[in-house]
Design a protein around this motif. Structure first.
Motif, PDB file in Angstrom:
ATOM      1  N   ILE A 117       0.801  -1.213   0.000  1.00 57.51           N
ATOM      2  CA  ILE A 117       0.000   0.000   0.000  1.00 57.51           C
ATOM      3  C   ILE A 117       0.843   1.277   0.000  1.00 57.51           C
ATOM      4  CG2 ILE A 117      -1.669   1.332   1.360  1.00 57.51           C
ATOM      5  CD1 ILE A 117      -2.887  -0.985  -0.272  1.00 57.51           C
ATOM      6  N   PRO A 118       1.943   1.374   0.756  1.00 59.89           N
ATOM      7  CA  PRO A 118       2.716   2.625   0.686  1.00 59.89           C
ATOM      8  C   PRO A 118       3.174   2.981  -0.726  1.00 59.89           C
ATOM      9  CG  PRO A 118       3.356   1.389   2.636  1.00 59.89           C
ATOM     10  CD  PRO A 118       2.442   0.491   1.839  1.00 59.89           C
ATOM     11  N   ARG A 119       3.629   2.008  -1.499  1.00 57.42           N
ATOM     12  CA  ARG A 119       4.042   2.307  -2.881  1.00 57.42           C
ATOM     13  C   ARG A 119       2.835   2.679  -3.736  1.00 57.42           C
ATOM     14  NH1 ARG A 119       7.654   1.696  -7.030  1.00 57.42           N
ATOM     15  NH2 ARG A 119       9.328   0.910  -5.722  1.00 57.42           N
ATOM     16  N   LEU A 120       1.744   1.943  -3.610  1.00 57.32           N
ATOM     17  CA  LEU A 120       0.582   2.191  -4.457  1.00 57.32           C
ATOM     18  C   LEU A 120       0.000   3.585  -4.245  1.00 57.32           C
ATOM     19  CD1 LEU A 120      -1.202  -1.271  -4.138  1.00 57.32           C
ATOM     20  CD2 LEU A 120      -0.085  -0.364  -6.180  1.00 57.32           C
ATOM     21  N   LEU A 121       0.214   4.161  -3.054  1.00 58.79           N
ATOM     22  CA  LEU A 121      -0.328   5.487  -2.745  1.00 58.79           C
ATOM     23  C   LEU A 121       0.756   6.570  -2.679  1.00 58.79           C
ATOM     24  CD1 LEU A 121      -3.014   4.614  -0.040  1.00 58.79           C
ATOM     25  CD2 LEU A 121      -3.309   4.903  -2.499  1.00 58.79           C
ATOM     26  N   PHE A 167       7.215   7.461   4.367  1.00 58.76           N
ATOM     27  CA  PHE A 167       6.496   8.236   5.378  1.00 58.76           C
ATOM     28  C   PHE A 167       6.552   7.525   6.722  1.00 58.76           C
ATOM     29  CE2 PHE A 167       5.129  10.490   1.773  1.00 58.76           C
ATOM     30  CZ  PHE A 167       4.414  11.616   2.146  1.00 58.76           C
ATOM     31  N   ARG A 168       6.510   8.294   7.793  1.00 53.33           N
ATOM     32  CA  ARG A 168       6.482   7.758   9.148  1.00 53.33           C
ATOM     33  C   ARG A 168       5.285   8.363   9.888  1.00 53.33           C
ATOM     34  NH1 ARG A 168       9.227   4.501   7.316  1.00 53.33           N
ATOM     35  NH2 ARG A 168      11.319   3.805   7.882  1.00 53.33           N
ATOM     36  N   PRO A 169       4.495   7.530  10.563  1.00 52.85           N
ATOM     37  CA  PRO A 169       3.341   8.063  11.294  1.00 52.85           C
ATOM     38  C   PRO A 169       3.782   8.937  12.463  1.00 52.85           C
ATOM     39  CG  PRO A 169       3.193   5.674  10.989  1.00 52.85           C
ATOM     40  CD  PRO A 169       4.589   6.070  10.648  1.00 52.85           C
ATOM     41  N   GLU A 170       2.976   9.953  12.765  1.00 61.31           N
ATOM     42  CA  GLU A 170       3.195  10.793  13.926  1.00 61.31           C
ATOM     43  C   GLU A 170       2.417  10.245  15.119  1.00 61.31           C
ATOM     44  OE1 GLU A 170       2.180  14.781  12.914  1.00 61.31           O
ATOM     45  OE2 GLU A 170       3.737  14.961  11.375  1.00 61.31           O
ATOM     46  N   MET A 171       2.847  10.643  16.317  1.00 64.15           N
ATOM     47  CA  MET A 171       2.185  10.208  17.536  1.00 64.15           C
ATOM     48  C   MET A 171       1.293  11.324  18.066  1.00 64.15           C
ATOM     49  SD  MET A 171       3.040   7.083  18.006  1.00 64.15           S
ATOM     50  CE  MET A 171       2.336   6.884  19.657  1.00 64.15           C
ATOM     51  N   SER A 172       0.238  10.915  18.753  1.00 62.10           N
ATOM     52  CA  SER A 172      -0.645  11.850  19.433  1.00 62.10           C
ATOM     53  C   SER A 172      -1.005  11.245  20.785  1.00 62.10           C
ATOM     54  CB  SER A 172      -1.912  12.078  18.606  1.00 62.10           C
ATOM     55  OG  SER A 172      -2.789  10.959  18.721  1.00 62.10           O
ATOM     56  N   PRO A 173      -1.616  12.011  21.688  1.00 62.98           N
ATOM     57  CA  PRO A 173      -2.039  11.425  22.968  1.00 62.98           C
ATOM     58  C   PRO A 173      -3.004  10.259  22.802  1.00 62.98           C
ATOM     59  CG  PRO A 173      -2.080  13.816  23.081  1.00 62.98           C
ATOM     60  CD  PRO A 173      -1.828  13.461  21.643  1.00 62.98           C
ATOM     61  N   GLN A 174      -3.726  10.236  21.686  1.00 61.36           N
ATOM     62  CA  GLN A 174      -4.686   9.150  21.440  1.00 61.36           C
ATOM     63  C   GLN A 174      -4.050   7.930  20.784  1.00 61.36           C
ATOM     64  OE1 GLN A 174      -5.420  12.485  20.479  1.00 61.36           O
ATOM     65  NE2 GLN A 174      -6.336  12.639  22.531  1.00 61.36           N
ATOM     66  N   GLY A 175      -2.810   8.045  20.345  1.00 63.43           N
ATOM     67  CA  GLY A 175      -2.146   6.929  19.683  1.00 63.43           C
ATOM     68  C   GLY A 175      -1.461   7.379  18.415  1.00 63.43           C
ATOM     69  N   MET A 176      -0.995   6.412  17.643  1.00 63.44           N
ATOM     70  CA  MET A 176      -0.328   6.720  16.387  1.00 63.44           C
ATOM     71  C   MET A 176      -1.340   7.203  15.356  1.00 63.44           C
ATOM     72  SD  MET A 176       2.513   4.353  14.530  1.00 63.44           S
ATOM     73  CE  MET A 176       1.426   2.938  14.484  1.00 63.44           C
ATOM     74  N   LEU A 177      -0.980   8.251  14.607  1.00 60.46           N
ATOM     75  CA  LEU A 177      -1.901   8.835  13.642  1.00 60.46           C
ATOM     76  C   LEU A 177      -1.718   8.199  12.272  1.00 60.46           C
ATOM     77  CD1 LEU A 177      -1.486  12.603  14.580  1.00 60.46           C
ATOM     78  CD2 LEU A 177      -3.405  11.105  15.162  1.00 60.46           C
ATOM     79  N   PRO A 178      -2.821   7.872  11.580  1.00 61.27           N
ATOM     80  CA  PRO A 178      -2.694   7.386  10.206  1.00 61.27           C
ATOM     81  C   PRO A 178      -2.021   8.444   9.329  1.00 61.27           C
ATOM     82  CG  PRO A 178      -4.953   7.119  11.023  1.00 61.27           C
ATOM     83  CD  PRO A 178      -4.226   7.962  12.014  1.00 61.27           C
ATOM     84  N   VAL A 179      -1.348   7.982   8.287  1.00 60.77           N
ATOM     85  CA  VAL A 179      -0.737   8.890   7.316  1.00 60.77           C
ATOM     86  C   VAL A 179      -1.820   9.333   6.333  1.00 60.77           C
ATOM     87  CG1 VAL A 179       0.966   9.074   5.463  1.00 60.77           C
ATOM     88  CG2 VAL A 179       1.522   7.798   7.552  1.00 60.77           C
ATOM     89  N   ILE A 232       2.284  -1.725   8.019  1.00 54.49           N
ATOM     90  CA  ILE A 232       3.520  -2.174   8.641  1.00 54.49           C
ATOM     91  C   ILE A 232       4.721  -1.626   7.880  1.00 54.49           C
ATOM     92  CG2 ILE A 232       3.571  -4.322   7.321  1.00 54.49           C
ATOM     93  CD1 ILE A 232       4.664  -3.939  10.971  1.00 54.49           C
ATOM     94  N   GLY A 233       4.530  -1.321   6.593  1.00 56.91           N
ATOM     95  CA  GLY A 233       5.618  -0.782   5.785  1.00 56.91           C
ATOM     96  C   GLY A 233       6.116   0.566   6.289  1.00 56.91           C
ATOM     97  N   PHE A 234       5.253   1.338   6.990  1.00 62.68           N
ATOM     98  CA  PHE A 234       5.681   2.621   7.535  1.00 62.68           C
ATOM     99  C   PHE A 234       6.640   2.459   8.709  1.00 62.68           C
ATOM    100  CE2 PHE A 234       1.267   4.331   6.217  1.00 62.68           C
ATOM    101  CZ  PHE A 234       1.731   4.657   4.961  1.00 62.68           C
ATOM    102  N   LEU A 235       6.645   1.277   9.320  1.00 59.47           N
ATOM    103  CA  LEU A 235       7.356   1.086  10.581  1.00 59.47           C
ATOM    104  C   LEU A 235       8.633   0.275  10.440  1.00 59.47           C
ATOM    105  CD1 LEU A 235       4.206   0.268  12.740  1.00 59.47           C
ATOM    106  CD2 LEU A 235       5.273   2.497  12.371  1.00 59.47           C
ATOM    107  N   ILE A 262      -0.888  -6.967  14.269  1.00 62.70           N
ATOM    108  CA  ILE A 262      -2.110  -6.586  13.566  1.00 62.70           C
ATOM    109  C   ILE A 262      -3.103  -5.959  14.533  1.00 62.70           C
ATOM    110  CG2 ILE A 262      -4.163  -7.521  12.405  1.00 62.70           C
ATOM    111  CD1 ILE A 262      -2.251  -9.522  11.032  1.00 62.70           C
ATOM    112  N   ALA A 263      -3.244  -6.547  15.722  1.00 62.92           N
ATOM    113  CA  ALA A 263      -4.156  -5.994  16.725  1.00 62.92           C
ATOM    114  C   ALA A 263      -3.722  -4.591  17.137  1.00 62.92           C
ATOM    115  CB  ALA A 263      -4.229  -6.914  17.935  1.00 62.92           C
ATOM    116  N   GLN A 264      -2.406  -4.390  17.289  1.00 61.15           N
ATOM    117  CA  GLN A 264      -1.921  -3.068  17.661  1.00 61.15           C
ATOM    118  C   GLN A 264      -2.166  -2.039  16.564  1.00 61.15           C
ATOM    119  OE1 GLN A 264       2.033  -4.769  19.247  1.00 61.15           O
ATOM    120  NE2 GLN A 264       1.860  -2.773  20.214  1.00 61.15           N
ATOM    121  N   LEU A 265      -1.901  -2.424  15.306  1.00 60.70           N
ATOM    122  CA  LEU A 265      -2.104  -1.494  14.205  1.00 60.70           C
ATOM    123  C   LEU A 265      -3.575  -1.103  14.069  1.00 60.70           C
ATOM    124  CD1 LEU A 265       0.233  -2.953  11.434  1.00 60.70           C
ATOM    125  CD2 LEU A 265       0.558  -0.847  12.721  1.00 60.70           C
ATOM    126  N   ALA A 266      -4.466  -2.015  14.408  1.00 57.52           N
ATOM    127  CA  ALA A 266      -5.894  -1.712  14.317  1.00 57.52           C
ATOM    128  C   ALA A 266      -6.380  -0.921  15.521  1.00 57.52           C
ATOM    129  CB  ALA A 266      -6.685  -3.013  14.185  1.00 57.52           C
TER     130      ALA A 266
END
Length: 284
Positions: free
Chosen positions: A70-74, A79-91, A102-105, A124-128
């Protein structure tokens, strides 16, 4: 990346307990395939992009641990996700589409992921759940092929929110495996949105006609046999391959080609399944 390096990934994701990021996700479309090489990730990327461009607040989760495309297709490689108090932010790909993979990490684009089933299920559970998805009308999940650890983990994780979209190519060797995917979903009590027959004929860029250079209608016959909806045939189009390699989502650059028309029909069916008619309103 081996299992011994999982603690680094846990630190990157943020493994401390927090309210699940899925609380505000209304519906989940899990994209499955019985066999690799049928264009499942391309369908996932265009489905998510099309829903987002049509007005739905959309997420795209890539759980293909060993081959995240998915990272290549888009055009999001590096890119690296940013963090927030609520958790990791989607790109962000689009104001309506947030992406996690998982490719971002991974430390490097050539790193292999060497994990057993339990490790994959945990990540997978963590990413979701530990990603701050926010309010989303739909989350599209791109799974690896088959009926193994990753699809099983995903369907168990999302429970009654999940429905399956199954991608096949028309050849019997692919359809045989998709039949098992249908059975897998039924054994998991997951409703099936439908079957998409990808790589179905060749759309000539000169004359516009679709030529069936291989077998055809395998997905349609299977859908009838298994009593599930058939969502259409997406022909081979050289522009689909080019746009995927370059990270230009096909639907964002395509005109009224046969492949674009077929993609739009799949997107319309998905929008209807999650209770929206925004695609029709926006002309997709």
């Amino acid at each position: 990346m081996t299992e011994n390096s999982l603690h680094d990934l846990n630190d990157a994701i943020g493994a401390k307990p927090r309210p699940t990021g899925l609380d505000q996700v209304a519906a989940v479309i899990v994209v499955l395939s019985g066999k690799g090489g049928v264009g499942k990730s391309t369908v996932s990327a265009n489905l998510a992009a099309g829903l987002a461009m049509g007005g739905l607040r959309t997420g795209l989760l890539d759980v293909d641990v060993h081959g995240p495309s998915i990272p290549r297709l888009l055009k999001l490689t590096g890119f690296r996700p940013e963090m927030s108090p609520q958790g990791m932010l989607p790109v962000d790909w689009h104001w309506n589409l947030g992406v996690m993979s998982i490719g971002f990490l991974l430390p490097g684009k050539d790193d292999a992921v060497i994990w057993r089933g339990p490790a994959k299920a945990g990540v997978i559970a963590q990413l979701a759940e530990q990603v701050a998805w926010g309010a989303r009308d739909v989350l599209v999940v791109d799974c690896p092929p088959g009926t193994g650890d990753e699809p099983l983990s995903v369907l168990q994780l999302f429970g009654p929110k999940a429905m399956a979209l199954i991608v096949t190519s028309p050849q019997d060797v692919a359809v045989d495996d998709v039949r098992r995917s249908v059975t897998f979903c039924r054994q998991m009590d997951v409703p099936i949105l439908g079957i998409v027959e990808n790589l179905s004929g060749f759309a000539c860029p000169d004359c516009g006609a679709v030529h069936h250079i291989f077998s055809t209608d395998g997905g349609a016959r299977l859908a009838e046999e298994m009593d599930v909806p058939f969502l259409g045939r997406i022909p081979i189009d050289p522009e689909v391959a080019r746009s995927g390699d370059d990270g230009d989502v096909y639907l964002a650059v395509a005109g009224q080609s046969p492949a674009a028309t077929a993609f739009k029909a799949v997107i319309a069916a998905a929008a209807k399944a999650v209770g929206s008619d925004k695609e029709a309103e926006n002309g997709l």
